[in-house]
Motif scaffolding. Structure first.
Motif, short mmCIF file in Angstrom:
data_model
loop_
_atom_site.label_atom_id
_atom_site.label_comp_id
_atom_site.label_asym_id
_atom_site.label_seq_id
_atom_site.Cartn_x
_atom_site.Cartn_y
_atom_site.Cartn_z
N GLU A 142 0.82 -1.21 0.00
CA GLU A 142 0.00 0.00 0.00
C GLU A 142 0.86 1.27 0.00
N ASP A 143 2.02 1.22 0.67
CA ASP A 143 2.87 2.41 0.76
C ASP A 143 3.34 2.91 -0.60
N ARG A 189 10.70 3.48 -1.88
CA ARG A 189 10.30 3.62 -0.48
C ARG A 189 10.25 2.25 0.21
N TYR A 190 9.83 1.24 -0.53
CA TYR A 190 9.74 -0.11 0.04
C TYR A 190 11.11 -0.76 0.15
#
Length: 313
Positions: A142-143, A189-190
């Motif tokens: 989701e991020d 980001r992940y």
């Protein structure tokens, strides 16, 4: 209209996969294959093209109701982007529930076999057991996915390495990819805080154009997608993608795969296994979650550039 002579074009998958029948066991491609990098690449055929089309040739020789179950192949010679592929299918076995084919692929006469594979087929059956893990990728990632639609993400680059990204930003040029529309999710980001073995690359894809109601053609579309930029993911996850030039990719990627294996052996904790993907809404559309060292699409599991072993469940 005759098929285009340049493989780097947006072409419906049904036209890309189309074969010309030579005899009951021999077929020829009609569309030219994709060449990663176009004018700045090596002008070699995209491996997923011959891999997918060899399986599709084998599909033409089995009885109705037999579905692709496993494809194992080896690339023996680089593929030319200007010469048709010839697929020769050998019938190994036809049983009540299983069938086996071997496909040898050639191009120029006298140059030898460039790709060979074994294709296993089986009839559908019901079972109380289901080995496919159910994962909601939209929640798990989701991020990085947020509330975006697939069209909100950039089209996959022709070569997924930093120097090609810079070239694309500077010129606006990107290689048109036939058969599929594939969108690359920005995973920075992940991935930034994770070990290379735990990094992932999501690719959202669907076929260009409509497909007939033929399960084997849909399965071949997934095979075709499974090789999309797969080697470059290895280098990017190990943070060594920037130095790569077109002629260095194959050598460095193999070295990177060896580095991943060594890192795995010395890691204090086992690597997170690749997350299988739930059945897509449309049979020929999917999400690819590619763990190092290679990308996985649906239940396709490429085993490196020289050898592919794919189970289609």
């Amino acid at each position: 209209m005759p098929p285009p002579q340049d493989g780097n074009v947006y072409l419906p998958f049904a036209d890309l996969v189309r074969l010309e029948k030579v005899d009951d066991r021999t077929f020829q491609s009609t569309a030219m294959p994709f060449a990663p990098g176009g004018p700045v690449g090596q002008r070699r055929a995209y491996g997923g093209h011959v891999y997918m089309q060899a399986a599709w040739a084998a599909c033409q020789t089995v009885a109705e109701g037999f579905l692709l179950h496993n494809v194992t192949g080896n690339f023996l010679l680089p593929g030319s982007v200007t010469t048709k592929f010839t697929y020769r299918v050998y019938v190994i076995r036809d049983g009540r529930s299983y069938a086996t084919r071997i496909v040898n692929v050639t191009q120029a006469q006298g140059k030898g076999i460039c790709f060979t594979c074994t294709c296993l087929f089986k009839v559908p059956e019901t079972s109380p057991l289901d080995a496919q893990e159910k994962v909601d990728l939209w929640s798990k990632y989701e991020d990085v996915l947020g509330g975006n639609k697939p069209s909100d993400f950039e089209e996959c680059p022709g070569m997924d390495v930093p120097w090609y990204w810079r070239r694309r930003r500077e010129t606006g040029l990107n290689d048109a990819f036939p058969g599929l529309t594939a969108r690359k999710v920005d995973m920075q980001r992940y991935n930034e805080s994770r070990h290379p073995l735990d990094r992932r690359q999501l690719i959202l894809y669907r076929t260009l154009g409509n497909l007939p109601n033929d399960p084997n053609m849909h399965l071949c579309a997934h095979l075709y997608a499974s090789d999309r930029n797969s080697l470059y993911i290895v280098a990017n996850h190990l943070d060594i993608g920037d130095p790569l030039k077109a002629h260095e990719v194959a050598v460095v990627a193999k070295s990177a795969a060896a580095t991943v294996a060594a890192a795995s052996a010395s890691a204090s904790a086992p690597a997170t296994p690749g997350s299988p993907v739930p059945d897509p809404v449309r049979p020929a559309a999917g999400l690819s979650a590619g763990p190092s060292p290679s990308a996985a699409s649906i239940s396709a599991e490429p085993a490196g550039r020289d050898e592919k072993d794919t189970k289609v469940m």
